[in-house]
Structures are given as structure tokens and as C-alpha cells.
Scaffold this motif. Structure first.
Motif, PDB file in Angstrom:
ATOM      1  N   ASN A  42     -23.883 -23.759  -5.938  1.00 39.74           N
ATOM      2  CA  ASN A  42     -24.761 -23.301  -7.019  1.00 39.74           C
ATOM      3  C   ASN A  42     -24.335 -23.765  -8.406  1.00 39.74           C
ATOM      4  O   ASN A  42     -25.080 -23.567  -9.369  1.00 39.74           O
ATOM      5  CB  ASN A  42     -24.818 -21.772  -6.993  1.00 39.74           C
ATOM      6  CG  ASN A  42     -25.457 -21.243  -5.730  1.00 39.74           C
ATOM      7  OD1 ASN A  42     -26.672 -21.266  -5.572  1.00 39.74           O
ATOM      8  ND2 ASN A  42     -24.634 -20.778  -4.795  1.00 39.74           N
ATOM      9  N   HIS A  43     -23.159 -24.351  -8.527  1.00 39.30           N
ATOM     10  CA  HIS A  43     -22.674 -24.848  -9.823  1.00 39.30           C
ATOM     11  C   HIS A  43     -22.231 -26.293  -9.665  1.00 39.30           C
ATOM     12  O   HIS A  43     -21.067 -26.649  -9.888  1.00 39.30           O
ATOM     13  CB  HIS A  43     -21.513 -23.987 -10.339  1.00 39.30           C
ATOM     14  CG  HIS A  43     -21.879 -22.565 -10.596  1.00 39.30           C
ATOM     15  ND1 HIS A  43     -21.827 -21.597  -9.621  1.00 39.30           N
ATOM     16  CD2 HIS A  43     -22.298 -21.934 -11.725  1.00 39.30           C
ATOM     17  CE1 HIS A  43     -22.206 -20.433 -10.131  1.00 39.30           C
ATOM     18  NE2 HIS A  43     -22.489 -20.606 -11.399  1.00 39.30           N
TER      19      HIS A  43
ATOM     20  N   PHE B 182     -30.257 -19.108  -5.962  1.00 36.31           N
ATOM     21  CA  PHE B 182     -28.808 -18.974  -5.822  1.00 36.31           C
ATOM     22  C   PHE B 182     -28.525 -18.622  -4.373  1.00 36.31           C
ATOM     23  O   PHE B 182     -28.834 -17.519  -3.911  1.00 36.31           O
ATOM     24  CB  PHE B 182     -28.277 -17.892  -6.767  1.00 36.31           C
ATOM     25  CG  PHE B 182     -26.783 -17.942  -6.980  1.00 36.31           C
ATOM     26  CD1 PHE B 182     -26.268 -18.490  -8.132  1.00 36.31           C
ATOM     27  CD2 PHE B 182     -25.914 -17.429  -6.037  1.00 36.31           C
ATOM     28  CE1 PHE B 182     -24.891 -18.535  -8.352  1.00 36.31           C
ATOM     29  CE2 PHE B 182     -24.543 -17.470  -6.231  1.00 36.31           C
ATOM     30  CZ  PHE B 182     -24.024 -18.034  -7.397  1.00 36.31           C
TER      31      PHE B 182
ATOM     32  N   LEU C 114     -22.630 -18.240 -14.097  1.00 36.77           N
ATOM     33  CA  LEU C 114     -24.070 -18.422 -14.225  1.00 36.77           C
ATOM     34  C   LEU C 114     -24.576 -17.785 -15.509  1.00 36.77           C
ATOM     35  O   LEU C 114     -25.359 -18.388 -16.261  1.00 36.77           O
ATOM     36  CB  LEU C 114     -24.791 -17.826 -13.018  1.00 36.77           C
ATOM     37  CG  LEU C 114     -26.324 -17.899 -13.043  1.00 36.77           C
ATOM     38  CD1 LEU C 114     -26.793 -19.339 -13.174  1.00 36.77           C
ATOM     39  CD2 LEU C 114     -26.911 -17.257 -11.792  1.00 36.77           C
TER      40      LEU C 114
ATOM     41  N   TYR D 244     -29.392 -11.983  -9.616  1.00 39.01           N
ATOM     42  CA  TYR D 244     -29.239 -13.380  -9.189  1.00 39.01           C
ATOM     43  C   TYR D 244     -30.618 -13.982  -8.918  1.00 39.01           C
ATOM     44  O   TYR D 244     -31.427 -13.381  -8.210  1.00 39.01           O
ATOM     45  CB  TYR D 244     -28.426 -13.470  -7.899  1.00 39.01           C
ATOM     46  CG  TYR D 244     -26.936 -13.399  -8.101  1.00 39.01           C
ATOM     47  CD1 TYR D 244     -26.202 -14.540  -8.407  1.00 39.01           C
ATOM     48  CD2 TYR D 244     -26.262 -12.196  -7.981  1.00 39.01           C
ATOM     49  CE1 TYR D 244     -24.824 -14.471  -8.585  1.00 39.01           C
ATOM     50  CE2 TYR D 244     -24.879 -12.123  -8.157  1.00 39.01           C
ATOM     51  CZ  TYR D 244     -24.173 -13.269  -8.459  1.00 39.01           C
ATOM     52  OH  TYR D 244     -22.817 -13.202  -8.641  1.00 39.01           O
TER      53      TYR D 244
ATOM     54  N   THR E 192     -19.803 -21.050  -2.001  1.00 40.57           N
ATOM     55  CA  THR E 192     -20.986 -20.578  -2.731  1.00 40.57           C
ATOM     56  C   THR E 192     -20.980 -21.115  -4.152  1.00 40.57           C
ATOM     57  O   THR E 192     -22.009 -21.581  -4.668  1.00 40.57           O
ATOM     58  CB  THR E 192     -21.027 -19.040  -2.754  1.00 40.57           C
ATOM     59  OG1 THR E 192     -21.156 -18.554  -1.414  1.00 40.57           O
ATOM     60  CG2 THR E 192     -22.202 -18.525  -3.581  1.00 40.57           C
ATOM     61  N   TYR E 193     -19.823 -21.060  -4.794  1.00 40.60           N
ATOM     62  CA  TYR E 193     -19.719 -21.552  -6.176  1.00 40.60           C
ATOM     63  C   TYR E 193     -20.103 -23.025  -6.251  1.00 40.60           C
ATOM     64  O   TYR E 193     -20.900 -23.425  -7.104  1.00 40.60           O
ATOM     65  CB  TYR E 193     -18.297 -21.338  -6.705  1.00 40.60           C
ATOM     66  CG  TYR E 193     -18.218 -21.505  -8.211  1.00 40.60           C
ATOM     67  CD1 TYR E 193     -18.094 -20.397  -9.037  1.00 40.60           C
ATOM     68  CD2 TYR E 193     -18.304 -22.756  -8.808  1.00 40.60           C
ATOM     69  CE1 TYR E 193     -18.048 -20.534 -10.415  1.00 40.60           C
ATOM     70  CE2 TYR E 193     -18.274 -22.912 -10.177  1.00 40.60           C
ATOM     71  CZ  TYR E 193     -18.142 -21.797 -10.982  1.00 40.60           C
ATOM     72  OH  TYR E 193     -18.123 -21.939 -12.346  1.00 40.60           O
TER      73      TYR E 193
ATOM     74  N   SER F 239     -37.167 -21.667  -7.466  1.00 42.42           N
ATOM     75  CA  SER F 239     -36.730 -21.455  -6.086  1.00 42.42           C
ATOM     76  C   SER F 239     -37.819 -21.871  -5.091  1.00 42.42           C
ATOM     77  O   SER F 239     -39.000 -21.573  -5.302  1.00 42.42           O
ATOM     78  CB  SER F 239     -36.383 -19.981  -5.848  1.00 42.42           C
ATOM     79  OG  SER F 239     -35.955 -19.790  -4.505  1.00 42.42           O
TER      80      SER F 239
END
Length: 405
Positions: A43-44, A333, A17, A329, A39-40, A239
Motif C-alpha cells: 500500500n506504500h 488499502f 497513510l 482506511y 501490507t505496508y 478502489s
């Protein structure tokens, strides 16, 4: 054209990130843990996630997939074996330490222009194997592959992160170092003219919904109040609200004792002696249940922070979202997996190794704060641009910068 990154030992993606925020294009990531990889991916989006043990990825595969396509190979080999707070202090060397050799093997196969390794400060004095210091090995191995090497310890609070986190960054460059690859501090305790003041714990989390023990939800909910400062506005950007904000379950007795815990003190010190506290201290572990001080940066967020820190004002431990805020963060995220997890030793003892994944708390505590990743990413961008514009791969002298904590 954005320089491309392969992120090894990627975890939940804090370094990715930060590098993305600095203008890099993270093309692929390697991560063995299921929950961290989940999680990766969330968010990516668009990044190829290779969920595998790096030891199972043959050099030929790495070469065919990535050679000539990657400018930077980055990552942080597991740090537990190099930490001075664990069994290492008793002379124990973890098998995981040899994963540094796997990182070098990947670099040899991919042949990027730049290499970036992040690890705990103890990495400087740690060993891969008895008699084999990791820094000496790494410097010699990278130089043998044609890289000049520089290293420096960076403190996260110096770059706008509201929590202490001292980490060593090691850079390998095929171009040499016509300029330093390390960023100058942007924040300081005394708020000098050329820097901003440190961001305090309370500045980072004061706008998050107040919770009592056991309250909160994992999914996104409305903030309930407006941002109080620039840091909170930055964390909220893009967000829909607050997620991963669930308070730990505490007994009424523990809540009562947390209420009596002053900022900056530890649960170990509460009720250790005296007629009023015959039940003894809140915890037998000296590092557990430390109440954070509101007007300074948080202590270092660790992989087991669920029992390490108490909210500066509320009688409970930190939520995953509060720790994520303290690690810089952004609120959009989202962390996957369970909030907390039994220890690996416990799961192994009862034949439950198949359940051994990194919890949300583990993922946050193990990661690189995105703002710190961004700061060094900007310097690496500058180094790439400067060297590529001159088309000079032999500039700079062979040196090693090393700075103590």
C-alpha cells in the motif's frame, strides 16, 4: 518541497497513510513483522521498508542513511505494555516498554526537526522499568536533545473516524511551538455550527456486501450497490471494489444466539441464567461479542476485534474490511497475511514461534486511524511551514500540554 518522514514501528502503515494525505513524503519505514511489512509494501509503493528489529539497526547506520534527509521521525512503540487492560494492572512491566528508548536513540541519530510519538492513554502513567515513568523519561530525553515537548490526548471520533479511539500524541519540536501542533476537533456529538456530526457505525459500513457466517472472499469484488453518504464515497475513491471482506465461521447455535443479541448488549449477558438457556452465556469473557450500536460510532477497534464485536444487524462478528472502514482506511488499502492468528502464547507452547505474525485483524487494531494521522499531520505541516519561513529555531516557550481523556 514535501517534508520527509521516517516511520518507526510502522505496522501496516496507518500513520504513514495519514501523514501522506497531509502532504508529507514518507521516505522510509521500519517494521519487524513480516505480514505487517507485506501490507505496508503493497500500500506504500515507493517507500523503503526496512524489515528489522529496530534494536539491530546501529546508530551509525541510521545517521548515515537519514541524518539531514528527514524532517519528521514518527511512530508508535508497541503499546501492549502500557495498556491498562492487560497484565499492567497487576504490576507487570513488559520488556517491550524499553523500545521507547530505541525510538529516542533513532531520533538522536537522525536529528529531525520534528518528532511524533503515538500511544495508548496508559502511556502517561506507564513505566519503562520499575521506578522509571515513561513520560518523564521521554520528556527529559527529548529536551536533552534540543526539543521542546507538547502532548495531548486526541479522540478519533473528533476527526471524522467512525470509531472511538483515545490516543496520546507527543510532539517534539526544534522550533518550539509558535502555534499548537494539535488539531481542533472537526466533528462532535451535538453537531455544533463549527463542526460536523460524528460518523456512525452504520454510516461507515452499510454499503458493504451483506454476508452470512463463512461467506466472502479476500480479493476485490464489486460493491453491489452505490454509496449512501459522503463517508462511503470517500472510502471508495480509487478502489476497484471490496477486499478483505470474509465473515467468521460460526456454528448454527452461535448464529442463533447472535440473532437474539440486542444492539449495545454483550454475549456474556445472553443466557447467563434461566431455564431457557441451560448452556450458559455465549462467552465467558465479559468484553467479547458485543453488538455494535448502528447510529453511533463504533467502540474502539482492538487487535482482537474478531471476537470482540458483533455486526449491528447481521448475526456474525465483523470482517477485516468492516473494521478497516470503522478505522477510516480507504477500500483500496489491502491487508496481507492471514485474517486471524493463534495467540503468541499458543504458538510458543507448541514450538511454532516461526509462525507468529500479525494477522489482518491485529494489523488493523494496532494501527493509527488514517484520518486521525492526517489531522495531526496537517498541524505539523503548518508548524513546519510557519517556522521554516521565519528561519527561527528558537521561537516558543518550553511547555507541556497534557489533557486527560
Amino acid at each position: 518541497m514535501q517534508p520527509k518522514v521516517l516511520d518507526l514501528f510502522a505496522g501496516c502503515g496507518g500513520l504513514s497513510l495519514g501523514l501522506s494525505q497531509a502532504g508529507f513524503d514518507v521516505t522510509a519505514a521500519v517494521e519487524i513483522d513480516q505480514w505487517a511489512a507485506d501490507t505496508y509494501r503493497r500500500n506504500h509503493q515507493g517507500v523503503e521498508v526496512i524489515q528489522a528489529d529496530i534494536r539491530s539497526l546501529e546508530s551509525e547506520l541510521l545517521r548515515d542513511r537519514f541524518r539531514g534527509k528527514i524532517d519528521l521521525v514518527a511512530g508508535g512503540p508497541p503499546c501492549q505494555g502500557f495498556s491498562v487492560s492487560g497484565k499492567r494492572q497487576y504490576g507487570h512491566i513488559k520488556d517491550q516498554n524499553t523500545l521507547v528508548e530505541e525510538f529516542v536513540r533513532a531520533v538522536k541519530a537522525v536529528e529531525p526537526n520534528l518528532v511524533l510519538i503515538e500511544n495508548v492513554g496508559g502511556f502517561r502513567t506507564g513505566h519503562i522499568k520499575p521506578g522509571n515513568p515513561v513520560m518523564a523519561y521521554l520528556e527529559a530525553a527529548l529536551r536533552g536533545l534540543g526539543y521542546e515537548v507538547a502532548s495531548k490526548v486526541l479522540q478519533a471520533t473528533d476527526y471524522g473516524v467512525p470509531s472511538l479511539r483515545s490516543r496520546i500524541f507527543i510532539v517534539g519540536s526544534r522550533f518550539g511551538f509558535p502555534c499548537s501542533p494539535f488539531p481542533l476537533p472537526t466533528h462532535s456529538a451535538d453537531h455544533r455550527l463549527d463542526s460536523e456530526p460524528f460518523i456512525s457505525c452504520w454510516e461507515a459500513i452499510s454499503d458493504l456486501p451483506e454476508l452470512r457466517a463463512s461467506e466472502g472472499v479476500d480479493e476485490f469484488v464489486a460493491y453491489g450497490s452505490g454509496p449512501a453518504n459522503a463517508y462511503q464515497r470517500a472510502m471508495r475513491a480509487g478502489s476497484p471494489g471490496v477486499a478483505n471482506h470474509i465473515a467468521m465461521k460460526h456454528t448454527p447455535r452461535l448464529v442463533e444466539r447472535f440473532l437474539a443479541l440486542p444492539q449495545g448488549s454483550k454475549g456474556y449477558d445472553v443466557g447467563r441464567t434461566g431455564k431457557d438457556h441451560p448452556e450458559g452465556p455465549v462467552t465467558v469473557y465479559k468484553s467479547n461479542n458485543q453488538r455494535l450500536v448502528a447510529d453511533i460510532p463504533s467502540l474502539c477497534i482492538t487487535a482482537n476485534f474478531q471476537s470482540t464485536y458483533v455486526h449491528p444487524y447481521q448475526p456474525r462478528n465483523l470482517t477485516a474490511r468492516e473494521a478497516a472502514r470503522l478505522m477510516s482506511y480507504p477500500d483500496n488499502f489491502y491487508f496481507c497475511g492471514k485474517r486471524t492468528q493463534m495467540s503468541s502464547g499458543f504458538l510458543k507452547k507448541y514450538g511454532r514461534e516461526h509462525e507468529d505474525f500479525l494477522s489482518q485483524y491485529n494489523q488493523i487494531g494496532n494501527s493509527v486511524p488514517p484520518r486521525l494521522g492526517r489531522a495531526i499531520g496537517l498541524e505539523l505541516q503548518s508548524l513546519l511551514s510557519r517556522c521554516q519561513s521565519k528561519h527561527d529555531r528558537s521561537t516558543g516557550a518550553d511547555f507541556l500540554i497534557e489533557e486527560s481523556v
